[in-house]
Motif scaffolding. Sequence first.
Motif, PDB file in Angstrom:
ATOM      1  N   ALA A   3       0.854  -1.185   0.000  1.00 38.67           N
ATOM      2  CA  ALA A   3       0.000   0.000   0.000  1.00 38.67           C
ATOM      3  C   ALA A   3       0.888   1.232   0.000  1.00 38.67           C
ATOM      4  O   ALA A   3       2.061   1.176   0.393  1.00 38.67           O
ATOM      5  N   THR A   4       0.334   2.359  -0.459  1.00 39.96           N
ATOM      6  CA  THR A   4       1.104   3.596  -0.502  1.00 39.96           C
ATOM      7  C   THR A   4       0.813   4.447   0.732  1.00 39.96           C
ATOM      8  O   THR A   4      -0.318   4.504   1.218  1.00 39.96           O
ATOM      9  N   PHE A   5       1.857   5.132   1.184  1.00 43.88           N
ATOM     10  CA  PHE A   5       1.772   6.035   2.322  1.00 43.88           C
ATOM     11  C   PHE A   5       2.544   7.305   1.989  1.00 43.88           C
ATOM     12  O   PHE A   5       3.566   7.259   1.296  1.00 43.88           O
ATOM     13  N   GLU A  15       4.747   0.372   1.117  1.00 45.80           N
ATOM     14  CA  GLU A  15       5.122  -0.456   2.258  1.00 45.80           C
ATOM     15  C   GLU A  15       4.288  -1.738   2.288  1.00 45.80           C
ATOM     16  O   GLU A  15       3.174  -1.779   1.753  1.00 45.80           O
ATOM     17  N   THR A  16       4.853  -2.746   2.910  1.00 41.69           N
ATOM     18  CA  THR A  16       4.130  -3.985   3.144  1.00 41.69           C
ATOM     19  C   THR A  16       3.502  -3.924   4.531  1.00 41.69           C
ATOM     20  O   THR A  16       4.194  -3.700   5.529  1.00 41.69           O
ATOM     21  N   VAL A  17       2.191  -4.074   4.574  1.00 40.07           N
ATOM     22  CA  VAL A  17       1.441  -3.950   5.823  1.00 40.07           C
ATOM     23  C   VAL A  17       0.481  -5.139   5.934  1.00 40.07           C
ATOM     24  O   VAL A  17       0.217  -5.833   4.950  1.00 40.07           O
ATOM     25  N   PRO A  56      -2.008   6.768   4.943  1.00 45.15           N
ATOM     26  CA  PRO A  56      -2.404   5.900   3.821  1.00 45.15           C
ATOM     27  C   PRO A  56      -3.089   6.723   2.737  1.00 45.15           C
ATOM     28  O   PRO A  56      -3.893   7.604   3.031  1.00 45.15           O
ATOM     29  N   MET A  57      -2.780   6.418   1.497  1.00 46.70           N
ATOM     30  CA  MET A  57      -3.233   7.246   0.383  1.00 46.70           C
ATOM     31  C   MET A  57      -4.203   6.490  -0.520  1.00 46.70           C
ATOM     32  O   MET A  57      -4.215   5.270  -0.589  1.00 46.70           O
ATOM     33  N   ALA A 119      -3.949   0.316  -2.605  1.00 44.92           N
ATOM     34  CA  ALA A 119      -3.514  -0.850  -1.849  1.00 44.92           C
ATOM     35  C   ALA A 119      -4.068  -2.106  -2.508  1.00 44.92           C
ATOM     36  O   ALA A 119      -5.070  -2.053  -3.228  1.00 44.92           O
ATOM     37  N   GLU A 120      -3.412  -3.221  -2.254  1.00 46.73           N
ATOM     38  CA  GLU A 120      -3.859  -4.474  -2.852  1.00 46.73           C
ATOM     39  C   GLU A 120      -5.213  -4.920  -2.314  1.00 46.73           C
ATOM     40  O   GLU A 120      -5.996  -5.553  -3.034  1.00 46.73           O
TER      41      GLU A 120
END
Length: 349
Positions: A3-5, A15-17, A56-57, A119-120
């Motif tokens: 996901a993008t931040f 980042e992987t979250v 988070p974007m 995000a996925e």
Amino acid sequence: MQATFMYGAGDVRVETVPDPVIQHPTDAIVRTVRACICGSDLHPYHSMPHGAHGTPMGHELIGIVEEVGSEVVTVKPGDFVVAPFAFQDNTCAFCREGFQTACVHGGWYGNPEVGGLQAELARIPLADGSLVTVPGVDPSGADASLLASLLALSDVYLTGYHAAFMGRVEPGKTVTVVGDGAVGLSAVLASRRLGAERIILMGRHAARTDLGVEWGATDVVAERGDEGVAKVLELTGGEGSHVVLEAVGLMPAYEQSYGILRPGGVLSRVGVPQYESAPIGFGSLFGKNATLTGGPAPVRAYLEPAIAQVLAGEIDPGRVFDRVIGIDEAPAGYAAMDARESLKTMIRF
């Protein structure tokens, strides 16, 4: 999942979250098929203070429902859906009146509580009111242009449509669109659909204004400020425009907009305003008996008819996307849009 931040101005990271999970019985989890970067995402990209924790974007998404909470009844796992850029119950008083972005139980993506849609996987609150199924389409085999146009319905096209709708665009009217970004071009397409007689597009990027002309703009004005006002007044015989659709959100665009507005006209704003104080007095709006309207587009109010129009081939709003990237390339996608190397960037999953 990835996901993008955003950690501050110019600092976007992938980042992987942990995967999101159902938190409320009204939630759904959606696996993203396409997401994108919005022009409004560039405002924090320019000005967000740097911090230790990223924001988070993303707020635009089409995807496949993976899981639903126990109270969700309108969508089910496997459904292909469009998610409007805000979530809402679609049943409160304001939702019933067609202003779902004012839902008393709704809210916005892009915060730690809800997460973002770049995000996925995404958790969609109030899924019954916030997701609309696309009938008869399997995204795994769908044409790329169809997916692009459906994604455009999550925000950008229907924000342009909202500008035109609130501006009371109709046959016989002269409309001026201020801004040649994706929302401005969408406002051109929507104004044509609503029957505007003349559409003046104010923008100076030929690749963008050329698309605006294809979508119905009858005139293009590259000048800005006082020169731009003078040019529109010249084109309209000194009378100005019946409707002005402002799709930028900056003060110079607002000043330009009321300068070209005709007495009795409507100024409709959908560019997210980067100001709170603005002229409304005798020399700007009051003296012209002008109407000021617009705001965050209630995408949910317009979504079912727009999906039908896309599936019927009546509109092609996905043409605003001119770059496709993977999620790992999101920082470069932001930079490209900021540098005006991309009109609107799609993220493919």
